[in-house]
Scaffold this active site. Structure first.
Site, PDB file in Angstrom:
ATOM      1  N   GLN A   1      40.979  11.086  37.209  1.00  0.00           N
ATOM      2  CA  GLN A   1      42.455  11.165  37.381  1.00  0.00           C
ATOM      3  C   GLN A   1      43.145   9.967  36.971  1.00  0.00           C
ATOM      4  OE1 GLN A   1      44.322  14.164  40.006  1.00  0.00           O
ATOM      5  NE2 GLN A   1      42.395  13.953  41.068  1.00  0.00           N
ATOM      6  N   ASN A   2      42.325   8.901  37.311  1.00  0.00           N
ATOM      7  CA  ASN A   2      43.078   7.340  36.985  1.00  0.00           C
ATOM      8  C   ASN A   2      43.369   6.970  35.588  1.00  0.00           C
ATOM      9  OD1 ASN A   2      42.263   7.667  39.920  1.00  0.00           O
ATOM     10  ND2 ASN A   2      40.624   6.067  39.930  1.00  0.00           N
TER      11      ASN A   2
ATOM     12  N   ASP B   1      44.013   3.586  35.082  1.00  0.00           N
ATOM     13  CA  ASP B   1      43.360   2.322  34.926  1.00  0.00           C
ATOM     14  C   ASP B   1      42.289   2.320  34.144  1.00  0.00           C
ATOM     15  OD1 ASP B   1      42.142   2.566  38.040  1.00  0.00           O
ATOM     16  OD2 ASP B   1      41.151   2.682  36.305  1.00  0.00           O
TER      17      ASP B   1
ATOM     18  N   HIS C   1      44.783  12.399  33.401  1.00  0.00           N
ATOM     19  CA  HIS C   1      46.397  12.156  33.620  1.00  0.00           C
ATOM     20  C   HIS C   1      46.767  10.898  32.557  1.00  0.00           C
ATOM     21  CE1 HIS C   1      46.072  13.964  37.996  1.00  0.00           C
ATOM     22  NE2 HIS C   1      46.124  14.933  36.796  1.00  0.00           N
TER      23      HIS C   1
ATOM     24  N   THR D   1      39.412  11.595  46.267  1.00  0.00           N
ATOM     25  CA  THR D   1      40.729  12.484  45.945  1.00  0.00           C
ATOM     26  C   THR D   1      40.906  13.134  47.037  1.00  0.00           C
ATOM     27  OG1 THR D   1      41.857  13.944  44.494  1.00  0.00           O
ATOM     28  CG2 THR D   1      39.521  14.295  45.023  1.00  0.00           C
ATOM     29  N   SER D   2      42.552  13.114  47.078  1.00  0.00           N
ATOM     30  CA  SER D   2      43.249  14.027  48.362  1.00  0.00           C
ATOM     31  C   SER D   2      43.040  15.553  48.209  1.00  0.00           C
ATOM     32  CB  SER D   2      44.404  13.562  48.593  1.00  0.00           C
ATOM     33  OG  SER D   2      45.315  13.827  47.430  1.00  0.00           O
TER      34      SER D   2
HETATM   35  N1  APR Z   1      36.911   5.066  48.852  1.00  0.00           N
HETATM   36  C1  APR Z   1      36.930   6.530  48.458  1.00  0.00           C
HETATM   37  N2  APR Z   1      38.139   7.328  48.989  1.00  0.00           N
HETATM   38  C2  APR Z   1      39.019   6.540  49.273  1.00  0.00           C
HETATM   39  C3  APR Z   1      39.034   5.146  49.462  1.00  0.00           C
HETATM   40  C4  APR Z   1      37.887   4.383  49.053  1.00  0.00           C
HETATM   41  N3  APR Z   1      37.901   3.043  49.127  1.00  0.00           N
HETATM   42  N4  APR Z   1      40.387   4.684  49.979  1.00  0.00           N
HETATM   43  C5  APR Z   1      41.068   5.762  49.982  1.00  0.00           C
HETATM   44  N5  APR Z   1      40.226   7.034  49.705  1.00  0.00           N
HETATM   45  C6  APR Z   1      40.755   8.243  49.533  1.00  0.00           C
HETATM   46  C7  APR Z   1      41.601   8.975  50.408  1.00  0.00           C
HETATM   47  O1  APR Z   1      41.181   9.308  51.926  1.00  0.00           O
HETATM   48  C8  APR Z   1      42.364  10.056  49.858  1.00  0.00           C
HETATM   49  O2  APR Z   1      41.947  11.207  50.248  1.00  0.00           O
HETATM   50  O3  APR Z   1      41.141   8.761  48.363  1.00  0.00           O
HETATM   51  C9  APR Z   1      42.091   9.861  48.402  1.00  0.00           C
HETATM   52  C10 APR Z   1      43.214   9.214  47.693  1.00  0.00           C
HETATM   53  O4  APR Z   1      44.295  10.418  47.402  1.00  0.00           O
HETATM   54  P1  APR Z   1      45.541  10.344  46.653  1.00  0.00           P
HETATM   55  O5  APR Z   1      46.511   9.145  46.951  1.00  0.00           O
HETATM   56  O6  APR Z   1      46.439  11.512  46.689  1.00  0.00           O
HETATM   57  O7  APR Z   1      45.021   9.994  45.147  1.00  0.00           O
HETATM   58  P2  APR Z   1      44.608  10.996  44.009  1.00  0.00           P
HETATM   59  O8  APR Z   1      43.758  12.258  44.728  1.00  0.00           O
HETATM   60  O9  APR Z   1      43.962  10.542  42.929  1.00  0.00           O
HETATM   61  O10 APR Z   1      45.792  11.861  43.471  1.00  0.00           O
HETATM   62  C11 APR Z   1      45.835  12.810  42.389  1.00  0.00           C
HETATM   63  O11 APR Z   1      48.136  12.645  42.185  1.00  0.00           O
HETATM   64  O12 APR Z   1      50.052  11.428  42.031  1.00  0.00           O
HETATM   65  C12 APR Z   1      49.249  12.029  41.334  1.00  0.00           C
HETATM   66  O13 APR Z   1      48.747  11.622  39.003  1.00  0.00           O
HETATM   67  C13 APR Z   1      48.600  11.135  40.409  1.00  0.00           C
HETATM   68  O14 APR Z   1      46.198  11.193  39.592  1.00  0.00           O
HETATM   69  C14 APR Z   1      46.942  11.145  40.736  1.00  0.00           C
HETATM   70  C15 APR Z   1      47.131  12.550  41.553  1.00  0.00           C
END
Ligand code: APR
Length: 247
Positions: free
Chosen positions: A99-100, A102, A117, A192-193
């Site tokens: 989803q990244n 980067d 994305h 991911t969340s």
């Molecule tokens: N290693 C593993 N997991 C981690 C770490 C780490 N070092 N640090 C944080 N996390 C976890 C957090 O606990 C959280 O559950 O990564 C997750 C990040 O969640 P989000 O910030 O919601 O990111 P993501 O799931 O990628 O978001 C999905 O939302 O905003 C949109 O397009 C954007 O691609 C993104 C999508």
């Protein structure tokens, strides 16, 4: 649990690695929903990550993505990204879906990660979607406005090559990801969340197809019940350990 998960990974013929913001956190790239440091805790996605926001204030939106691009440029892949490339090398035919936006997977040696994305490095014409050149990175500051470049074909504004809220995912990328998840032995979901769809459905698709699903996240997520193994920890810690134990 990590040894059991590693045994499943080591025995797998078809592996999908699904990565999200958490895998880049230890490289200094902020996640989105972390309470304090998350981008959406500090910035309003309505103002910065929607087509309407770009129509309303293109300089603010372009400036913000230039700032994010500059931060990614300063970052380096971490041990988690390197471990993903190692899995690809060990299990031919592995698929990396992210989803990244980067380029840390590519810089760690991953061959062709599927970017669901989009990418910070693939701007395009806002009118024709014609790929556009990345301009020399301007001195991007947090919150600074920068005028977007113009399309060399039609002179329309150039927009960031990412998927904004309310926009569909790139069809080819999504269907390739869904196909891979429906046909794998092991799916690794990292950082991911699990709240943004359709991407968050991928681990579920793999689980329903009978795959072993391994989650790496320091926190609980809505995906916990879908996963065979929930490994609590960070990507840069647990992915190398998993690879060492699996291969
Ligand atoms: N290693 C593993 N997991 C981690 C770490 C780490 N070092 N640090 C944080 N996390 C976890 C957090 O606990 C959280 O559950 O990564 C997750 C990040 O969640 P989000 O910030 O919601 O990111 P993501 O799931 O990628 O978001 C999905 O939302 O905003 C949109 O397009 C954007 O691609 C993104 C999508």
């Amino acid at each position: 649990m990590i040894d059991e998960a590693a045994a499943a990974l080591g025995a797998a013929g078809r592996v999908v690695v699904f990565t999200c913001a958490g895998i880049s956190a230890e490289s200094g790239v902020p996640t989105f929903r972390d309470d304090l440091t998350g981008l959406w805790a500090r910035y309003d996605p309505e103002q910065l990550a929607t087509p309407e926001a770009f129509d309303t204030d293109p300089d603010l939106v372009w400036g913000w993505y230039e700032w994010r691009r500059a931060r990614v440029r300063q970052a380096s892949p971490n041990a988690g990204h390197v471990a993903v490339a190692a899995i690809e090398a060990r299990v031919p035919g592995s698929v990396v879906v992210t989803q990244n936006v980067d380029d840390l997977h590519e810089r760690a040696g991953s061959t062709a990660p599927i970017h669901l994305h989009g990418s910070l490095f693939a701007p395009r014409c806002a009118a024709s979607a014609h790929p556009a050149e990345l301009p020399e990175s301007a001195a991007a500051s947090d919150g600074g406005r920068i005028e977007p470049p113009r399309c060399t074909e039609c002179d329309a504004l150039v927009r960031p090559g990412v998927v904004w809220f309310g926009e569909p995912l790139p069809e080819a990328a999504l269907s390739a990801a869904v196909d891979a998840c429906g046909d794998c032995d092991v799916l690794l979901t990292v950082g991911t969340s699990g709240v943004v769809y359709p991407a968050a459905a991928l681990p579920l698709i793999a689980a329903r197809a009978g795959a072993t699903v391994i989650q790496i996240n320091p926190d609980r997520t809505p995906l916990d019940d879908v996963c065979t193994f929930n490994l609590r920890g960070t990507a840069a810690q647990l992915l190398p350990a998993l690879v060492r134990s699996a291969f």
